[in-house]
Design an enzyme around this catalytic site. Structure first.
Site: not given
Ligand code: NI
Length: 136
Positions: A15, A34, A40, A42, A80-81, A125
């Site tokens: 995200h 961020c 990036h 998580h 997911d992914h 997160e």
């Molecule tokens: Ni983040």
């Protein structure tokens, strides 16, 4: 007697935190790294809590397999992914913070889980940062 049953699972997603009403420097100031333009990732940990009466006949609140299948099909397959900003409709115009991700997950699950149950979503997160949403 009410018991809370919990299902823990995880998903990986990318995200970028960004408010389009602000220019890049304000976004950078508010969201720091961020807000990096190239996204990036998580490793999100998700805990879904379902609270209700224990059924006399089964001894269950909810069949864990039923809960597992709902979470897998409706949430994990969706997130997911994925790149949350680009791939997930709900975040096209919504900043994918942990708070907003938890709210979206809760709303989707609320449609699938009987309203006789209380529903809470806990989303990690990072190992130390997590949010909780119960629909208020
Ligand atoms: Ni983040």
């Amino acid at each position: 007697m009410k018991v809370t049953v919990c299902r823990q699972t995880h998903f990986n997603a990318a995200h970028r935190l960004y408010n389009p009403e602000w220019d890049d420097s304000v976004n950078q100031k508010v969201f720091g790294i961020c807000s990096s333009p190239n996204f990036h990732g998580h490793n999100y940990n998700l805990i879904v809590k379902v609270k209700g009466e224990v059924d006399d006949k089964t001894g269950y609140v909810i069949d864990m397999k039923v809960l597992k299948d709902i979470v897998e099909k409706k949430i994990i397959e969706k997130l997911d992914h994925k790149n949350l900003n680009l791939d997930v409709e709900e975040f096209k115009n919504l900043n994918p913070t942990a708070e907003n991700i938890a709210i979206i997950i809760w709303r989707i699950l609320r449609m699938k889980i009987d309203h006789k149950f209380d529903l809470t979503v806990v989303l990690y997160e990072t190992e130390r940062n997590f949010v909780e949403y119960s629909g208020e």
